[in-house]
Each structure stands twice: as structure tokens, then as C-alpha cells.
Write an enzyme that holds these catalytic residues in place. Structure first.
Site, mmCIF file in Angstrom:
data_model
loop_
_atom_site.group_PDB
_atom_site.id
_atom_site.type_symbol
_atom_site.label_atom_id
_atom_site.label_comp_id
_atom_site.label_asym_id
_atom_site.label_seq_id
_atom_site.Cartn_x
_atom_site.Cartn_y
_atom_site.Cartn_z
ATOM 1 N N HIS A 14 0.839 -1.193 0.000
ATOM 2 C CA HIS A 14 0.000 0.000 0.000
ATOM 3 C C HIS A 14 0.872 1.239 0.000
ATOM 4 C CE1 HIS A 14 -4.087 -1.661 1.420
ATOM 5 N NE2 HIS A 14 -3.927 -1.688 0.121
ATOM 6 N N ALA A 15 0.215 2.375 0.100
ATOM 7 C CA ALA A 15 0.940 3.635 -0.056
ATOM 8 C C ALA A 15 2.291 3.665 0.674
ATOM 9 C CB ALA A 15 0.079 4.794 0.394
#
Lengths: 83, 573
Positions: A14-15
Site C-alpha cells: 500500500h501507499a
């Protein structure tokens, strides 16, 4: 050179983990790719890595080509996979 | 002197601060010999923007926290992203686009890729790309916009237009007034200016081109006038008005906690429109007896998932307890149209205001609806709560919603959870359909509340946000006023009551007509309450009744407005 690894991070790529991964990839001179289900993207691209949508437990391929390819593959594998 | 739309009343005298955010106004196509220059332009802007974001990251890390600073890391990485940058370069080199246009297209493309990923969290990163892109384009075009976040002096903000994201960042305490080239009376900036009681004149064509920073201007939000470089005489005159206005306001505020009756003794309930439990304090301070509209949407915004029953219950209970024994009308979730929730993935629609919104969503997504209804019912045990459905158009929706309410009541009873068994139920009247068939709907409700913003937009077929037709939007149009009258009359004949929670309820000018038509309750932005109470106390109900008959027969909205002004002048200031 390439290797396969199962992503162990709770959040997948994820980010934040993706950003760390891309930052690390950018620290090598060689070209680096990351792939999932046969689709390869530039591992130095945050957009590319995010667009793969890698969740926890996904098997991915890391591929590198160039001067420091061995070190790149090894370190990136350590960063996201099981020891 | 320039004429615009009087969007928020009051007067402001001050210095201009120009705000530029119009990113679409740049050259899109270039000639082959300009390619190298545009590429250089791009690379300079990228480097510069990286530096700027690095500074912002360090500042945020120091002042707020490392976690908050991380977002900028992701932004910086995007600016270093080979895929993203190559895509921009290609659009310059091959597509012959200017650097700014190339960034715009690359952002759209990249955001599109992320929006396709089967992961909600990553899909939301699309907005990061958009943010980065906007910053980069501003950098390419040399637009400096850092200044509205922290203002040193009081200013009058002049711009072509303002987006919600601009106003969110704005240092609102220092803004004396707004004057924009675009926008109508119900654009979001008008709504915000009204709720903050900041004077605003919108839709002043060509204004921003004709003023510079630090020019002295007057914003007359009462008449919709902008005076650039006013004469000493004009300044004197407006200063007098400003003083008189301030004095009247402070007097009205002192009086606001007394009940509100007309001169001849008819009591009108005055409520507040609120969005969060915190607003309830504020509502009481300005003299609200109850809450006429609790917009529950805010509980659902700025988060990644639906709020639980418990969370909602706590919020609703807090408001009920704060306002008790005053009533609190809770409107069930009103999303869709212009209000979206990213995690619900509402589809893009061609006609969002005629689409899947409000009660229509709730009846399809019963899980959401029933959770909210349960929370409202549980909270009803702690105060005087009423429940209200938005956007009802026909009896079918109403019967379905009431059915779900009954089911929730039965469930709670089985579970042994207490609630107010006599909880009143009502609907918003905001479509012509509902207004016209209110004699049918009234059988299934305890009350109506007229939402004049949507009712006007749907009745007059005017998009409130469209500048070209904004001047056709007028709730004093005879079609709207006749619907209002019909709704009030029908409810009274059935022994029920009608309130109003649209912006019209907070407009001084409309007060005589509304009172004359027999409105039972008026709910508005808390800041408007002292002013409206002061106005209502001056009006005689008997005279207003006669007066409203006259107004209803008038042919033109302007006639009605003029008549109201004359009526109020007669009652003395």
C-alpha cells in the site's frame, strides 16, 4: 536475475510500504521490475507499483538487470518478504 | 460600480487580495520548435516543486507530526516517478502539448489507472496524483497560491472562482468579504459565506481582471454591488451603514434568547440547522429553541467506512441531550447528487440531481438505513427527537421507509432497548411532486419541512450552480410560493404542522410572507436567528396574512420582493 517472493507486510504494498519499496529500488543503479500475474512494471515507479494492487500473501516477481542486480534483488526481497 | 449577485448580506470595506486558481486557462497546443522549451519548463517546475514539497514535509514533520508529513513523501515520489514523468514528456514531444496541458492529461491517465485497481485504499491515491498534478501545473504557470492559508491582514478575497478545497484551506477569520467573477446565490461559496456571515457578491463578470492586490473596494452584499476605488464620500456612507449594522446585530443578539412571537402574539418556533453535535452549543447561544434540521451527512464524511450504530447513537444522543426539552429533527442520510462518499462508490451520473440520491439510496442500501434508524431510535430515549426523510417523491417511498422504521422499533422492543414510542416522523418537501401530492403524503407523517433550495431548483428547473441561469433561481417565484402555501394549508387541515429548513427561512425579506402563510416553524443557520427573531417580533400576524394573499397573486418574483421590502419598511426598523 530474478526471484519470487510472497509479500508478508500486513498491508501488502500500500501507499507507505510501496513508497519505501520504490525508494529502495531507486537506490540501485540497475533497472528493477516488479511483477504480478505476468504483468511487469518499473519498480522505481510508485504509480506502477501501486497499480499492481499487491495485497498480503501475494506472490510477486522481482527482476533486476545491471551492475548491482544481485544486491538489488536480495535487498528488495528482504524488504517485503519473509526472512 | 459593478453589479453582481447579492449572495451573502452585509457590507465590507477593505483591500483586495486576488486569488488565482483557474488552471484550465492555459495554452494547450504548441508548435514543434517549442518542444524543447516546454520540456525544460517541465523539468524546472518538477525540480522546483520537489524542493517546495520537501520544505513542506519538513515543516509539517516539525509542527504537526511525522505521520502527517509522510503524505508529502508519497507526493515527492510521484514527481520522481519515471512512468509518470515519461508519460508527461511523451505528451509534450509526441502530442505537441504544452507542459501544463501534458501534466493535466498525464494526471488524468494515471489517476485512471489507479482508479481501476481492485483496492479501495489505492484507488484513493488517485486524488494524491491529482493534488501533485495541480501543484505542478501551478508551478509551471508560476502561480503562487500559498497565501490564503495564513493571512496577515484582513482582506477582501477576489477571484474568478473558488473551489471547496480553496475555501477549506482559507484563513477565514481574516476574510472580510468575497467578490467573485462567477457563482450564484446557492453556489457552495454563497452557502459558506452565509453561514459565516461574511458579505459576498458573486457573478461579477470581469471583476478579477479589473482589480489589483491592495486596491480598496467595497462589497455591498445587500444590494449586490462592488465599488472599486470608492470616493471618500462613498467610504463615509458605507462606514455609517457598517456601524449601524453592527449595532443592530449586537442588539439582536442580546434579545435572541427570548421566545419569538409576532407583535400580535403568534408564536413561531425557531430552530437551527446543524451538522455536528458541536453546532448544538452554538445553536443555543444564538437563541435556537430546537434543531429543525440535523444534517447527518457529516458523520459519514472524511472517513473510510460507514459509522457504526453506536457511533451514530452517541452523536444523536449528544445533540438530543444538549437541546432538551427542545425538539431535534434528524434528517436521515442525504447523499448523492453533489454530496459523495468515496467509500460507497456511488456511480458517476449524467444527471446527479435527478439520480440515485438521499432516500433512494437508503431504500436500496437498507443496511445503511436501518443502522441509522436504530441509532436515531435509541437516541430518542434521551430527548425530543423527530425523524425526517429527504427527497420523498411518492407515497411508495414513504410507506417503505415507515415500514423499515416499524421493523427497527419491533427489533429494539424484542431486544429490550428503550426508545420514544411516540417519535414523530416527517418528510422534507423538496420536490414539486411531494408538494403537489402532500394531501396524500400527510396521512403517513406527523409533519412536513420545506427544503426551499431543492424545491426551487426542481420547480424552476434551474441548476443552482450554473452561473448562466443562476439569476433565474428565485424562491420568491410565484410557483414556489404557491407550493409553499399549498403544503402549509394541507398540513393544517390535517391537524399537522409545517416547518421550513431551506435558506429562505433565514432570509429577512421572506419573513412576512412565510409568517402570513402560517408557517409553524423556521429553521436556519444559527447566525441568522437573532436577525430573524428581531424581524418576526416587528410583524403582525394579521397584517402578514393579508399581505401574503397579495403577494401570492403577484406575477413576478421581483414584485414580491419589492412588496416585502416595503412591508418591512412600514413596520419600522
Amino acid at each position: 536475475m530474478e526471484t519470487r517472493v510472497v509479500v508478508s507486510d500486513e498491508n501488502g504494498l500500500h501507499a507507505r510500504p510501496a513508497a519505501q519499496f520504490v525508494k529502495a529500488a531507486n537506490s540501485f543503479v540497475c533497472d528493477v521490475w516488479i511483477g504480478k500475474d505476468g504483468r511487469m512494471v518499473n519498480a522505481k515507479s510508485i504509480v506502477g507499483v501501486l497499480s499492481l494492487g499487491v495485497g498480503k500473501g501475494t506472490e510477486i516477481v522481482i527482476k533486476a538487470q545491471g551492475q548491482d542486480e544481485e544486491k538489488a534483488v536480495e535487498e528488495l526481497k528482504k524488504l517485503i518478504g519473509e526472512a | 460600480m459593478l453589479k453582481g449577485i447579492a449572495a451573502s448580506p452585509g457590507i465590507a470595506i477593505g483591500k483586495v487580495l486576488k486569488y488565482e486558481n483557474k488552471l484550465s486557462l492555459f495554452k494547450e497546443k504548441i508548435e514543434p520548435w517549442e518542444i524543447d522549451e516546454e520540456l525544460q519548463n517541465l523539468h524546472r517546475a518538477v525540480q522546483d516543486h520537489i524542493l517546495r514539497l520537501t520544505e513542506l514535509r519538513d515543516k509539517t514533520g516539525r509542527e504537526i507530526g511525522e505521520k502527517e508529513a509522510e503524505i508529502f513523501d508519497a507526493h515527492i515520489l510521484m514527481l520522481k516517478d519515471p512512468m509518470f514523468i515519461e508519460s508527461i514528456e511523451e505528451k509534450i514531444r509526441v502530442g505537441k502539448n504544452s507542459a501544463a496541458a501534458a501534466v493535466k492529461f498525464a494526471v488524468e491517465e494515471t489517476a485512471g489507472i489507479l482508479k481501476d485497481v481492485d483496492d479501495e485504499y489505492i484507488r484513493e491515491r488517485a486524488s494524491d496524483i491529482e493534488d501533485v498534478g495541480n501543484g505542478l501545473i501551478k508551478n509551471i504557470l508560476n502561480i503562487d497560491d500559498g497565501l490564503i492559508e495564513k493571512l496577515n491582514d484582513e482582506v477582501i478575497l477576489v477571484a474568478q472562482e473558488l473551489n471547496p478545497s480553496d475555501t477549506a484551506r482559507m484563513d477565514k477569520e481574516k476574510v472580510l468579504g468575497f467578490a467573485l467573477d462567477t457563482g450564484g446565490r446557492t453556489s457552495h461559496i454563497a452557502i459558506m459565506a452565509n453561514s459565516l456571515e461574511i458579505p459576498a457578491v458573486l457573478g461579477v463578470e470581469g471583476l478579477s481582471k479589473n482589480v489589483k492586490d491592495n486596491d480598496l473596494i467595497i462589497v455591498d452584499g445587500n444590494k449586490g454591488i462592488i465599488i472599486v476605488h470608492p470616493s471618500d464620500e462613498q467610504i463615509g456612507e458605507y462606514n455609517r451603514q457598517l456601524e449601524a449594522y453592527k449595532m443592530k446585530k449586537s442588539m439582536a443578539e442580546k434579545e435572541c434568547n427570548r421566545p419569538c412571537t409576532t407583535r400580535d402574539g403568534k408564536e413561531i418556533q425557531i430552530g437551527a440547522n446543524i451538522g455536528t453535535p458541536g453546532d448544538a452549543e452554538y445553536a443555543k447561544k444564538y437563541g435556537a429553541r430546537g434543531v429543525g434540521l440535523y444534517r447527518t451527512e457529516f458523520l459519514f464524511m472524511d472517513r473510510n467506512d460507514l459509522p457504526s450504530e453506536e457511533e451514530q447513537f452517541i452523536a444523536y444522543r449528544e445533540v438530543a441531550e444538549k437541546m432538551a426539552p427542545g425538539p431535534v429533527i434528524i434528517r436521515t442520510l442525504d447523499i448523492g447528487a453533489d454530496k459523495s462518499l468515496p467509500y460507497l462508490e456511488l456511480p458517476r451520473e449524467q444527471n446527479p440531481f435527478l439520480g440515485w440520491r438521499a432516500i433512494r439510496i437508503c431504500l436500496d442500501r437498507r443496511d445503511i438505513f436501518i443502522t441509522q434508524i436504530r441509532a436515531v431510535l435509541r437516541a430518542s430515549n434521551f430527548g425530543n427527537i423527530k425523524i425526517m426523510y429527504p427527497m420523498v417523491c411518492g407515497v411508495g417511498e414513504l410507506i417503505q421507509a415507515n415500514g423499515i422504521l416499524q421493523q427497527a422499533k419491533d427489533d429494539l422492543k424484542k431486544e429490550g432497548i428503550a426508545y420514544d414510542e411516540k417519535i414523530e416522523t416527517g418528510i422534507m418537501i423538496e420536490t414539486p411532486a411531494a408538494a403537489i401530492i402532500c394531501d396524500i403524503l400527510v396521512k403517513y407523517v406527523d409533519f412536513f419541512s420545506i427544503g426551499t433550495n431543492d424545491l426551487t431548483q426542481y420547480t424552476l428547473a434551474v441548476d443552482r450552480m450554473n452561473n448562466r441561469v443562476a439569476d433565474l433561481y428565485n424562491p420568491m417565484h410565484p410557483a414556489v410560493l404557491r407550493l409553499v402555501k399549498h403544503v402549509i394549508d394541507v398540513s393544517h387541515r390535517a391537524g399537522k404542522w409545517t416547518g421550513m429548513c431551506g435558506e429562505l427561512a433565514g432570509e429577512t425579506l421572506a419573513a412576512p410572507v412565510l409568517v402570513g402563510l402560517g408557517i409553524d416553524e423556521m429553521s436556519m443557520n444559527p447566525l441568522s436567528i437573532p436577525r430573524i427573531k428581531e424581524t418576526l417580533r416587528r410583524i403582525s400576524f394579521d397584517k402578514a396574512k393579508e399581505f401574503s394573499k397579495e403577494v401570492l397573486s403577484m406575477e413576478h418574483p421581483q414584485e414580491a420582493q419589492d412588496a416585502c421590502r416595503a412591508f418591512l419598511d412600514q413596520t419600522g426598523n
